[in-house]
Design a protein around this motif. Sequence first.
Motif, mmCIF file in Angstrom:
data_model
loop_
_atom_site.group_PDB
_atom_site.id
_atom_site.type_symbol
_atom_site.label_atom_id
_atom_site.label_comp_id
_atom_site.label_asym_id
_atom_site.label_seq_id
_atom_site.Cartn_x
_atom_site.Cartn_y
_atom_site.Cartn_z
ATOM 1 N N MET A 1 0.850 -1.168 0.000
ATOM 2 C CA MET A 1 0.000 0.000 0.000
ATOM 3 C C MET A 1 0.895 1.231 0.000
ATOM 4 O O MET A 1 2.022 1.182 0.482
ATOM 5 C CB MET A 1 -0.910 -0.019 1.225
ATOM 6 N N LEU A 2 0.349 2.328 -0.516
ATOM 7 C CA LEU A 2 1.046 3.610 -0.487
ATOM 8 C C LEU A 2 0.339 4.544 0.471
ATOM 9 O O LEU A 2 -0.863 4.393 0.716
ATOM 10 C CB LEU A 2 1.075 4.240 -1.875
ATOM 11 N N GLY A 3 1.063 5.514 0.995
ATOM 12 C CA GLY A 3 0.459 6.496 1.886
ATOM 13 C C GLY A 3 1.361 7.698 2.059
ATOM 14 O O GLY A 3 2.507 7.708 1.602
ATOM 15 N N VAL A 4 0.822 8.709 2.727
ATOM 16 C CA VAL A 4 1.572 9.928 3.032
ATOM 17 C C VAL A 4 1.550 10.109 4.548
ATOM 18 O O VAL A 4 0.495 9.992 5.176
ATOM 19 C CB VAL A 4 0.954 11.159 2.331
ATOM 20 N N VAL A 5 2.688 10.394 5.111
ATOM 21 C CA VAL A 5 2.813 10.594 6.558
ATOM 22 C C VAL A 5 2.173 11.938 6.923
ATOM 23 O O VAL A 5 2.526 12.968 6.362
ATOM 24 C CB VAL A 5 4.287 10.558 6.999
ATOM 25 N N VAL A 6 1.199 11.906 7.852
ATOM 26 C CA VAL A 6 0.531 13.138 8.282
ATOM 27 C C VAL A 6 0.960 13.576 9.686
ATOM 28 O O VAL A 6 0.672 14.693 10.094
ATOM 29 C CB VAL A 6 -1.007 13.026 8.212
ATOM 30 N N TRP A 7 1.640 12.701 10.413
ATOM 31 C CA TRP A 7 2.194 13.041 11.723
ATOM 32 C C TRP A 7 3.365 12.112 11.969
ATOM 33 O O TRP A 7 3.319 10.926 11.609
ATOM 34 C CB TRP A 7 1.151 12.870 12.825
ATOM 35 N N SER A 8 4.419 12.636 12.580
ATOM 36 C CA SER A 8 5.593 11.823 12.833
ATOM 37 C C SER A 8 6.342 12.341 14.061
ATOM 38 O O SER A 8 6.429 13.547 14.281
ATOM 39 C CB SER A 8 6.527 11.868 11.613
ATOM 40 N N ASP A 9 6.896 11.409 14.837
ATOM 41 C CA ASP A 9 7.728 11.755 15.986
ATOM 42 C C ASP A 9 8.854 10.731 16.070
ATOM 43 O O ASP A 9 8.646 9.596 16.493
ATOM 44 C CB ASP A 9 6.901 11.756 17.263
ATOM 45 N N ALA A 10 10.038 11.132 15.650
ATOM 46 C CA ALA A 10 11.185 10.222 15.634
ATOM 47 C C ALA A 10 11.609 9.816 17.038
ATOM 48 O O ALA A 10 12.120 8.714 17.240
ATOM 49 C CB ALA A 10 12.351 10.866 14.894
ATOM 50 N N VAL A 11 11.409 10.690 18.028
ATOM 51 C CA VAL A 11 11.827 10.389 19.402
ATOM 52 C C VAL A 11 11.048 9.207 19.959
ATOM 53 O O VAL A 11 11.624 8.293 20.555
ATOM 54 C CB VAL A 11 11.672 11.633 20.306
ATOM 55 N N THR A 12 9.735 9.207 19.763
ATOM 56 C CA THR A 12 8.902 8.102 20.269
ATOM 57 C C THR A 12 8.725 6.998 19.230
ATOM 58 O O THR A 12 8.053 6.008 19.509
ATOM 59 C CB THR A 12 7.516 8.612 20.692
ATOM 60 N N ALA A 13 9.308 7.178 18.048
ATOM 61 C CA ALA A 13 9.217 6.205 16.957
ATOM 62 C C ALA A 13 7.765 5.901 16.616
ATOM 63 O O ALA A 13 7.333 4.755 16.566
ATOM 64 C CB ALA A 13 9.992 4.934 17.285
ATOM 65 N N ALA A 15 4.327 7.257 14.010
ATOM 66 C CA ALA A 15 3.874 8.047 12.865
ATOM 67 C C ALA A 15 2.456 7.621 12.514
ATOM 68 O O ALA A 15 2.012 6.522 12.861
ATOM 69 C CB ALA A 15 4.794 7.849 11.667
ATOM 70 N N VAL A 16 1.751 8.524 11.823
ATOM 71 C CA VAL A 16 0.405 8.248 11.334
ATOM 72 C C VAL A 16 0.440 8.429 9.820
ATOM 73 O O VAL A 16 0.984 9.413 9.315
ATOM 74 C CB VAL A 16 -0.634 9.202 11.965
ATOM 75 N N ILE A 17 -0.158 7.472 9.110
ATOM 76 C CA ILE A 17 -0.099 7.468 7.652
ATOM 77 C C ILE A 17 -1.508 7.509 7.071
ATOM 78 O O ILE A 17 -2.378 6.718 7.457
ATOM 79 C CB ILE A 17 0.638 6.213 7.143
ATOM 80 N N TRP A 18 -1.725 8.434 6.134
ATOM 81 C CA TRP A 18 -2.976 8.513 5.381
ATOM 82 C C TRP A 18 -2.817 7.577 4.198
ATOM 83 O O TRP A 18 -1.930 7.740 3.363
ATOM 84 C CB TRP A 18 -3.209 9.950 4.921
ATOM 85 N N CYS A 19 -3.670 6.577 4.097
ATOM 86 C CA CYS A 19 -3.513 5.486 3.133
ATOM 87 C C CYS A 19 -4.184 5.778 1.800
ATOM 88 O O CYS A 19 -5.220 6.443 1.747
ATOM 89 C CB CYS A 19 -4.099 4.211 3.719
ATOM 90 N N ASP A 20 -3.620 5.220 0.738
ATOM 91 C CA ASP A 20 -4.150 5.473 -0.593
ATOM 92 C C ASP A 20 -5.505 4.816 -0.851
ATOM 93 O O ASP A 20 -6.189 5.161 -1.801
ATOM 94 C CB ASP A 20 -3.151 5.075 -1.682
ATOM 95 N N ASP A 21 -5.931 3.898 0.004
ATOM 96 C CA ASP A 21 -7.263 3.307 -0.161
ATOM 97 C C ASP A 21 -8.346 4.151 0.512
ATOM 98 O O ASP A 21 -9.522 3.820 0.461
ATOM 99 C CB ASP A 21 -7.303 1.876 0.356
#
Length: 99
Positions: A1-13, A15-21
């Motif tokens: 699946m493909l998606g675009v990251v809409v929120w990310s936090d590298a410290v806590t590892a 992320a939230v991804i908006w999916c292409d479906d």
Amino acid sequence: MLGVVVWSDAVTAGAVIWCDDHAQLAYLRGRENCQYALTWPQVGDLVQFSVCQNTGTRFARAVRVLAEAVLPQLPKDLVAAASAPLPPARAVPHLRRVG
């Protein structure tokens, strides 16, 4: 699946991804779920991943960044679209029989 990251936090590892479906969002937790753990996905990155569903929540696995900063404005655009008033309903012309 493909998606675009809409929120990310590298410290806590995380992320939230908006999916292409256009179904539920996918949640990324833990560096072990990224193919390249040294490159953490950032907001706006285009990613490829597999989905695992657990108790109604979608989790992203084997996440790989395909392109960086493709849609960095996407989170702001989604918030703006969600808060915008709905357009007025358009009148549907009456049908008439022809012939």
